[in-house]
Design a protein around this motif. Structure first.
Motif, PDB file in Angstrom:
ATOM      1  N   SER A 132       0.832   1.005  50.011  1.00 57.24           N
ATOM      2  CA  SER A 132       1.060   1.684  51.655  1.00 57.24           C
ATOM      3  C   SER A 132       1.811   1.544  51.840  1.00 57.24           C
ATOM      4  O   SER A 132       2.099   0.099  52.768  1.00 57.24           O
ATOM      5  N   ILE A 133       3.074   1.808  52.714  1.00 63.17           N
ATOM      6  CA  ILE A 133       4.127   1.979  53.329  1.00 63.17           C
ATOM      7  C   ILE A 133       4.187   2.839  54.206  1.00 63.17           C
ATOM      8  O   ILE A 133       4.221   4.168  54.187  1.00 63.17           O
ATOM      9  N   ASP A 134       3.971   3.066  55.867  1.00 68.38           N
ATOM     10  CA  ASP A 134       4.746   3.685  56.722  1.00 68.38           C
ATOM     11  C   ASP A 134       5.972   4.270  57.292  1.00 68.38           C
ATOM     12  O   ASP A 134       6.283   2.802  57.811  1.00 68.38           O
ATOM     13  N   ARG A 135       6.509   4.701  57.486  1.00 68.43           N
ATOM     14  CA  ARG A 135       7.552   5.358  57.889  1.00 68.43           C
ATOM     15  C   ARG A 135       7.730   6.604  59.235  1.00 68.43           C
ATOM     16  O   ARG A 135       6.723   7.035  59.191  1.00 68.43           O
ATOM     17  N   LYS A 136       7.877   6.156  59.580  1.00 71.76           N
ATOM     18  CA  LYS A 136       8.011   6.825  61.281  1.00 71.76           C
ATOM     19  C   LYS A 136       9.283   7.906  61.290  1.00 71.76           C
ATOM     20  O   LYS A 136      10.880   6.868  60.963  1.00 71.76           O
ATOM     21  N   GLY A 137       9.209   8.420  62.219  1.00 77.25           N
ATOM     22  CA  GLY A 137       9.987   9.924  62.407  1.00 77.25           C
ATOM     23  C   GLY A 137      10.473  10.288  63.646  1.00 77.25           C
ATOM     24  O   GLY A 137       9.243  10.106  64.801  1.00 77.25           O
ATOM     25  N   GLU A 138      11.473  11.181  63.439  1.00 78.58           N
ATOM     26  CA  GLU A 138      10.664  12.282  64.532  1.00 78.58           C
ATOM     27  C   GLU A 138      11.124  13.288  64.199  1.00 78.58           C
ATOM     28  O   GLU A 138      12.467  13.409  63.212  1.00 78.58           O
ATOM     29  N   ILE A 139      11.030  14.578  64.737  1.00 72.52           N
ATOM     30  CA  ILE A 139      11.301  15.731  64.053  1.00 72.52           C
ATOM     31  C   ILE A 139      11.562  17.124  65.668  1.00 72.52           C
ATOM     32  O   ILE A 139      10.435  16.379  66.523  1.00 72.52           O
ATOM     33  N   THR A 140      12.374  18.127  65.443  1.00 76.54           N
ATOM     34  CA  THR A 140      12.669  18.902  66.259  1.00 76.54           C
ATOM     35  C   THR A 140      12.439  20.060  64.449  1.00 76.54           C
ATOM     36  O   THR A 140      13.351  20.233  64.465  1.00 76.54           O
ATOM     37  N   ILE A 141      11.380  21.013  66.050  1.00 76.41           N
ATOM     38  CA  ILE A 141      11.408  22.339  64.550  1.00 76.41           C
ATOM     39  C   ILE A 141      11.315  23.415  65.970  1.00 76.41           C
ATOM     40  O   ILE A 141      10.883  23.739  66.877  1.00 76.41           O
ATOM     41  N   THR A 142      11.801  24.098  65.512  1.00 73.48           N
ATOM     42  CA  THR A 142      12.341  25.693  66.157  1.00 73.48           C
ATOM     43  C   THR A 142      11.014  27.043  65.733  1.00 73.48           C
ATOM     44  O   THR A 142      10.281  26.431  65.153  1.00 73.48           O
ATOM     45  N   THR A 143      11.025  26.679  67.691  1.00 74.67           N
ATOM     46  CA  THR A 143       9.817  27.633  67.557  1.00 74.67           C
ATOM     47  C   THR A 143       9.295  29.319  67.882  1.00 74.67           C
ATOM     48  O   THR A 143       9.029  30.259  68.176  1.00 74.67           O
ATOM     49  N   ASN A 144      10.727  29.826  67.170  1.00 76.68           N
ATOM     50  CA  ASN A 144      10.888  30.934  66.851  1.00 76.68           C
ATOM     51  C   ASN A 144      10.837  31.641  66.147  1.00 76.68           C
ATOM     52  O   ASN A 144       9.274  31.202  65.623  1.00 76.68           O
ATOM     53  N   ASN A 145      11.231  32.870  65.674  1.00 77.57           N
ATOM     54  CA  ASN A 145      10.269  33.597  64.779  1.00 77.57           C
ATOM     55  C   ASN A 145       9.583  32.903  63.238  1.00 77.57           C
ATOM     56  O   ASN A 145       8.324  33.238  63.003  1.00 77.57           O
ATOM     57  N   LYS A 146      10.786  32.062  62.666  1.00 79.39           N
ATOM     58  CA  LYS A 146       9.828  31.754  61.664  1.00 79.39           C
ATOM     59  C   LYS A 146      10.637  29.996  61.394  1.00 79.39           C
ATOM     60  O   LYS A 146      11.576  29.849  62.542  1.00 79.39           O
ATOM     61  N   MET A 147       9.183  28.930  61.894  1.00 78.27           N
ATOM     62  CA  MET A 147       9.780  27.526  61.861  1.00 78.27           C
ATOM     63  C   MET A 147      10.779  26.762  60.274  1.00 78.27           C
ATOM     64  O   MET A 147      10.967  26.965  60.168  1.00 78.27           O
ATOM     65  N   LYS A 148      11.750  25.983  61.416  1.00 72.86           N
ATOM     66  CA  LYS A 148      13.307  25.942  61.268  1.00 72.86           C
ATOM     67  C   LYS A 148      13.076  23.774  61.606  1.00 72.86           C
ATOM     68  O   LYS A 148      12.786  24.122  62.616  1.00 72.86           O
ATOM     69  N   ILE A 149      13.509  23.472  60.328  1.00 73.28           N
ATOM     70  CA  ILE A 149      13.697  21.489  61.880  1.00 73.28           C
ATOM     71  C   ILE A 149      15.342  21.714  61.445  1.00 73.28           C
ATOM     72  O   ILE A 149      15.834  22.437  61.066  1.00 73.28           O
ATOM     73  N   THR A 150      15.137  21.643  62.963  1.00 68.01           N
ATOM     74  CA  THR A 150      16.918  21.357  63.565  1.00 68.01           C
ATOM     75  C   THR A 150      16.864  19.709  63.716  1.00 68.01           C
ATOM     76  O   THR A 150      18.234  19.586  63.740  1.00 68.01           O
ATOM     77  N   ARG A 151      16.161  18.616  63.810  1.00 67.12           N
ATOM     78  CA  ARG A 151      16.244  17.805  63.689  1.00 67.12           C
ATOM     79  C   ARG A 151      15.459  16.593  62.932  1.00 67.12           C
ATOM     80  O   ARG A 151      14.167  17.269  63.084  1.00 67.12           O
ATOM     81  N   ASP A 152      15.484  15.729  62.123  1.00 65.01           N
ATOM     82  CA  ASP A 152      14.921  14.670  61.157  1.00 65.01           C
ATOM     83  C   ASP A 152      15.461  13.526  60.698  1.00 65.01           C
ATOM     84  O   ASP A 152      16.325  13.465  60.768  1.00 65.01           O
ATOM     85  N   TRP A 153      14.711  12.776  62.111  1.00 65.42           N
ATOM     86  CA  TRP A 153      15.457  11.416  61.876  1.00 65.42           C
ATOM     87  C   TRP A 153      14.427  10.378  61.481  1.00 65.42           C
ATOM     88  O   TRP A 153      13.309  10.489  62.089  1.00 65.42           O
ATOM     89  N   GLU A 154      14.512   9.005  60.916  1.00 63.05           N
ATOM     90  CA  GLU A 154      13.267   8.470  59.894  1.00 63.05           C
ATOM     91  C   GLU A 154      13.976   7.113  59.967  1.00 63.05           C
ATOM     92  O   GLU A 154      15.239   6.832  60.184  1.00 63.05           O
ATOM     93  N   ASN A 155      13.347   6.339  60.782  1.00 65.00           N
ATOM     94  CA  ASN A 155      13.657   4.816  60.947  1.00 65.00           C
ATOM     95  C   ASN A 155      13.528   4.369  59.312  1.00 65.00           C
ATOM     96  O   ASN A 155      12.518   4.444  58.623  1.00 65.00           O
ATOM     97  N   ARG A 156      14.440   3.776  58.929  1.00 63.46           N
ATOM     98  CA  ARG A 156      14.809   3.384  57.674  1.00 63.46           C
ATOM     99  C   ARG A 156      15.300   1.363  57.716  1.00 63.46           C
ATOM    100  O   ARG A 156      16.045   1.134  57.091  1.00 63.46           O
ATOM    101  N   ASN A 157      13.862   1.103  58.050  1.00 61.04           N
ATOM    102  CA  ASN A 157      13.999   0.088  57.254  1.00 61.04           C
ATOM    103  C   ASN A 157      11.995  -0.934  57.272  1.00 61.04           C
ATOM    104  O   ASN A 157      11.995  -1.641  57.180  1.00 61.04           O
ATOM    105  N   ASN A 158      11.899   0.165  56.178  1.00 60.78           N
ATOM    106  CA  ASN A 158      11.304  -0.585  55.348  1.00 60.78           C
ATOM    107  C   ASN A 158      11.709  -1.278  53.476  1.00 60.78           C
ATOM    108  O   ASN A 158      12.567  -1.011  53.512  1.00 60.78           O
ATOM    109  N   GLU A 159      10.261  -1.896  53.721  1.00 64.34           N
ATOM    110  CA  GLU A 159      10.729  -2.873  52.482  1.00 64.34           C
ATOM    111  C   GLU A 159       9.958  -2.614  51.500  1.00 64.34           C
ATOM    112  O   GLU A 159       9.069  -2.405  51.602  1.00 64.34           O
ATOM    113  N   ILE A 160      10.507  -2.408  49.715  1.00 61.46           N
ATOM    114  CA  ILE A 160       9.618  -2.342  48.842  1.00 61.46           C
ATOM    115  C   ILE A 160      10.385  -3.148  48.312  1.00 61.46           C
ATOM    116  O   ILE A 160      11.344  -3.575  47.407  1.00 61.46           O
TER     117      ILE A 160
END
Length: 165
Positions: A132-160
């Motif tokens: 199991s790996i946890d991957r952290k990130g941040e997201i911004t979603i518009t709240t207008n008529n339809k939900m859309k992701i306007t920003r998706d950032w992930e911390n890319r330092n996981n190891e497998i």
């Protein structure tokens, strides 16, 4: 008589104010559930790799996630190879990847968008063993008529298996 009317009006105002605040709290909980469902679908399309020997291409993953993203964010994610990475890691490590759960925390909200911090709980499986790996990130979603992701950032330092993704 005036005191009675004043008392009644005050009581009615307090009653309506408390009823309205309860409704707004329950609707925000519903909204967070909807956002979690929306994000779960999006991240499932992005991260689910069932056959590491024949993973989906970035174009195939991109087409699945495109309805969730604004045009600008789609182009940015595609340029940053966000759709290549899960398939590449699965192929190199011979692991299947599945989204297990998402933890969501609202950070900020305004009239047009909501910002969240999230943690993806991913399961990497190979011949009966699981990691199991946890991957952290941040997201911004518009709240207008339809939900859309306007920003998706992930911390890319996981190891497998000696790979960083």
């Amino acid at each position: 008589m005036k005191r009675f009317i004043l008392f009644t009006v005050t009581f009615m105002c307090l009653f309506f104010i408390s009823a309205c605040s309860e409704d707004s709290n329950s609707s925000s909980n519903t909204d967070e559930k909807e956002v979690k469902e929306f994000l779960s679908q999006y991240k499932s399309y992005q991260y689910t790799i069932e056959d590491p020997k024949n993973p989906p291409t970035a174009d195939e993953i991109g087409e699945k996630v495109k309805p969730f993203l604004s045009d600008e964010e789609y182009e940015k994610q595609f340029a940053n190879r966000a759709f290549d990475i899960p398939a590449e890691v699965a192929s190199k490590t011979n692991n299947t990847i599945a989204l297990d759960d998402i933890t969501l925390e609202k950070v900020e909200s305004d009239e047009e968008s909501e910002k969240y911090k999230y943690t993806l709980h991913l399961i990497f499986s190979n011949n009966g063993s699981e990691e199991s790996i946890d991957r952290k990130g941040e997201i911004t979603i518009t709240t207008n008529n339809k939900m859309k992701i306007t920003r998706d950032w992930e911390n890319r330092n996981n190891e497998i298996d000696d790979l960083t993704f």
